[in-house]
Write an enzyme that holds these catalytic residues in place. Structure first.
Site, mmCIF file in Angstrom:
data_model
loop_
_atom_site.group_PDB
_atom_site.id
_atom_site.type_symbol
_atom_site.label_atom_id
_atom_site.label_comp_id
_atom_site.label_asym_id
_atom_site.label_seq_id
_atom_site.Cartn_x
_atom_site.Cartn_y
_atom_site.Cartn_z
ATOM 1 N N ALA A 54 53.239 49.153 2.304
ATOM 2 C CA ALA A 54 53.591 50.310 3.133
ATOM 3 C C ALA A 54 53.361 50.092 4.624
ATOM 4 C CB ALA A 54 52.793 51.534 2.674
ATOM 5 N N TYR A 55 52.607 49.070 4.997
ATOM 6 C CA TYR A 55 52.337 48.851 6.407
ATOM 7 C C TYR A 55 53.624 48.429 7.111
ATOM 8 C CZ TYR A 55 47.396 48.848 4.997
ATOM 9 O OH TYR A 55 46.159 49.181 4.484
#
Length: 344
Positions: A54-55
């Protein structure tokens, strides 16, 4: 650099874990600079890197993959899944449907054949933990993952997952990744003891309490125009936190170290903590962390910290970053129907 056992996995990791959340468009979009930071960290002996799909929607993993092309075997690589990766409601969570796709996506972005520590980024109340552990067990058996872990799990969920794994003969969580800092000590009550009981390695995030312990946020001064202040306006202006910072600064000064070094060394002093995750956005920030790599806090200093922020107490608001159990997030789970609330 010395190395610590990651729980009872047999893996040895550095007390500093390089967190890659700042790599990518969310914070630092200069891939070449981020790659140099990874190389600098590994050159000084940091052998533990943590990221997540998700980064920056996968960009962080891509940067880490570029950086590790010629040094993959020197690094213990951890990543995570759970957060939404698209508008598709099934591109998230802890289901077998998603995790079997998510791991392949991460492997592709990281340019590797295996992930050393694959973690569930948050608890998933609407998914049976047996379903999740079963899927993760198959990923271990397929050789795509070496060990599995959790992140920001309450103690009860940690225990439940361990019991389910034992009863069903599934791979169990070998690591936990909770928030921990001088200003956020609640995990000392039950999460860290639970991890010790089950032999889990612990790499804790946010040792600077979202940056509150960086020394940039001071009582009576204008709040700096930082990314943290924009994302977490209430946390970075919290008067109780700022008051504790003002009390901690003289402790650091008397010890001849910076507030940042005091904060990170405090985290690494706890016997349940394997590694403190540092998340630099710039090379200068990385060098700031590295300059404190030999700092050790005496019992006297730790006693002073305890007097300012008591053990087991949260001072700083985690504001949108930590896991909020459904019973806290939803008022309906804490309230009987109106007609059932009276004793008579």
């Amino acid at each position: 650099m010395h190395y610590r056992p990651l729980g009872r996995t047999g893996i040895k990791v550095s007390p500093y874990c390089l967190g890659a959340m700042m790599f990518g468009k969310m914070a630092n979009g200069d891939h070449d600079e981020c790659v140099r930071m990874v190389h600098r960290a590994t050159d000084v002996g940091i052998n533990f890197i943590d990221t997540a799909d998700a980064y920056s929607r996968g960009e962080s993993e891509e940067v880490v993959g570029k950086a590790l092309k010629d040094r993959r075997d020197r690094v213990v690589l951890a990543t995570k899944a759970f957060q939404p990766m698209s508008d598709n409601p099934n591109d998230r969570g802890g289901s077998r449907l998603w995790l079997t796709r998510a791991v392949d996506n991460s492997l592709r972005r990281l340019q590797t054949d295996y992930i050393d520590i694959y973690q569930l980024h948050r608890p998933v109340p609407d998914t049976d933990i047996e379903e999740t552990l079963s899927a993760l067990t198959d990923l271990v058996r397929a050789g795509k993952v070496r060990a599995i872990g959790a992140s920001t799990f309450p103690a009860a969920d940690i225990v439940d997952a361990q019991w389910v794994a034992e009863r069903r003969g599934l791979t169990r969580f070998r690591t936990e990744q909770p928030p921990y800092s001088i200003l956020n000590r609640s995990i000392e009550r039950d999460v860290l003891p639970a991890c010790q009981r089950f032999g889990m390695g612990v790499m804790s995030w946010s040792p600077l309490a979202k940056g509150m312990l960086s020394g940039r946020y001071r009582q009576g001064e204008k709040t700096p125009d930082t990314m943290r202040a924009k994302f977490f306006p209430n946390a970075m202006t919290d008067e109780n936190s700022l008051d504790k910072v003002e009390q901690l600064i003289p402790v650091a000064e008397a010890a001849g170290i910076s507030l940042i070094h005091l904060a990170v060394a405090f985290v690494m002093a706890h016997p349940a903590i394997t590694s403190a995750i540092i998340g630099p956005r710039t090379p200068e920030q990385l060098e700031g962390y590295l300059s404190g790599i030999e700092v050790r806090l005496s019992d006297e200093i730790l006693d002073q910290i305890d007097a300012i922020v008591p053990p087991g107490v949260d001072i700083a608001p985690l504001e949108g970053a930590a896991y909020v159990p459904p019973a806290i997030a939803s008022a309906s789970l804490r309230r009987r129907p109106l007609g059932e609330r009276a004793a008579a």
